[in-house]
Design a protein around this motif. Structure first.
Motif, PDB file in Angstrom:
ATOM      1  N   ARG A   1       0.858  -1.184   0.000  1.00 20.15           N
ATOM      2  CA  ARG A   1       0.000   0.000   0.000  1.00 20.15           C
ATOM      3  C   ARG A   1       0.894   1.234   0.000  1.00 20.15           C
ATOM      4  N   ASN A   2       0.630   2.137  -0.900  1.00 19.18           N
ATOM      5  CA  ASN A   2       1.368   3.400  -0.984  1.00 19.18           C
ATOM      6  C   ASN A   2       2.878   3.195  -1.028  1.00 19.18           C
TER       7      ASN A   2
ATOM      8  N   LEU B   1      -5.561  -0.905   7.005  1.00 18.38           N
ATOM      9  CA  LEU B   1      -5.272  -0.345   5.681  1.00 18.38           C
ATOM     10  C   LEU B   1      -6.570   0.026   4.975  1.00 18.38           C
ATOM     11  N   ALA B   2      -7.609  -0.813   5.113  1.00 21.29           N
ATOM     12  CA  ALA B   2      -8.917  -0.479   4.539  1.00 21.29           C
ATOM     13  C   ALA B   2      -9.502   0.745   5.227  1.00 21.29           C
TER      14      ALA B   2
ATOM     15  N   ASP C   1      -7.794   3.273   6.472  1.00 23.94           N
ATOM     16  CA  ASP C   1      -7.104   4.451   5.917  1.00 23.94           C
ATOM     17  C   ASP C   1      -7.601   4.814   4.530  1.00 23.94           C
ATOM     18  N   ASN C   2      -8.096   3.821   3.766  1.00 26.39           N
ATOM     19  CA  ASN C   2      -8.598   4.079   2.414  1.00 26.39           C
ATOM     20  C   ASN C   2     -10.070   4.494   2.401  1.00 26.39           C
ATOM     21  N   LEU C   3     -10.698   4.490   3.557  1.00 26.67           N
ATOM     22  CA  LEU C   3     -12.123   4.855   3.644  1.00 26.67           C
ATOM     23  C   LEU C   3     -12.319   6.315   3.283  1.00 26.67           C
ATOM     24  N   LYS C   4     -13.326   6.589   2.512  1.00 23.69           N
ATOM     25  CA  LYS C   4     -13.607   7.982   2.120  1.00 23.69           C
ATOM     26  C   LYS C   4     -14.779   8.492   2.920  1.00 23.69           C
TER      27      LYS C   4
END
Length: 186
Positions: free
Chosen positions: A45-46, A180-181, A183-186
């Protein structure tokens, strides 16, 4: 005496060759057939690489907490504390973990804390927690991240791995994948 020593020496040499060489090569060959070729479950990730099958420390309140580790999440030194439930020092450590958890999660009662959030696993590197252990942390994370609790509950449910064939093992959530999911939450 010779009739006992020579067979014992031959058996020792035979088992040494088998378990140090042949068995090791067979296991290595089998591992090469599987995904990642026996190198563990790697997530990227990233631009960063993470090992999803090794427990990692998440103590920031904006993340789901991992299971405690008796070895400081050091994969080179896997192991438990070997202290039993009657050991006073161990009981003190568990009580300190309970107190810390309650301080960071003010709406949770002591009886609601799943055992894996306050006790280390036998290896000290368990990457998973139960869905219940993740869900008990939702209120804290929702408040800090200003995200609806229902959205986080859905995220936990999406990241919950079911038992193998619906029978073998418990439901579990990989803490790294969940964070990680998150952190990707909008």
């Amino acid at each position: 005496m010779k009739q006992h020593i020579f067979p014992a020496v031959r058996l020792t040499i035979l088992t040494l060759v088998f378990f140090s060489g042949i068995y090791t090569l067979v296991i290595l060959g089998v591992a090469k057939v599987f995904p990642n070729h026996g190198k563990g479950e790697i997530m990227e990730r990233n631009g960063k690489r993470y090992y999803a099958n090794i427990g990692q420390s998440f103590t920031d309140d904006k993340y789901f907490n991992s299971r405690p580790s008796a070895v400081g999440y050091n994969a080179a030194g896997s192991g438990g504390s070997n202290k039993g439930p009657s050991n006073e020092e161990y009981l003190g450590v568990v009580q300190a973990r309970i107190d810390t958890f309650l301080m960071h999660n003010p709406g949770v009662q002591k009886s609601q804390i799943p055992v894996e959030l306050v006790t280390a696993s036998a290896s000290g590197l368990d990457p998973d927690i139960s869905a219940k252990a993740a869900l008990v942390q939702v209120t804290r994370i929702a408040k800090i991240r200003n995200v609806p609790a229902q959205k986080l509950e859905l995220l936990v449910n999406e990241n919950t791995q079911k038992p193998l064939l619906g029978l073998f093992g418990p439901e579990k959530v990989n803490v790294l994948a969940l964070n990680l999911a998150l952190d990707n939450l909008k």
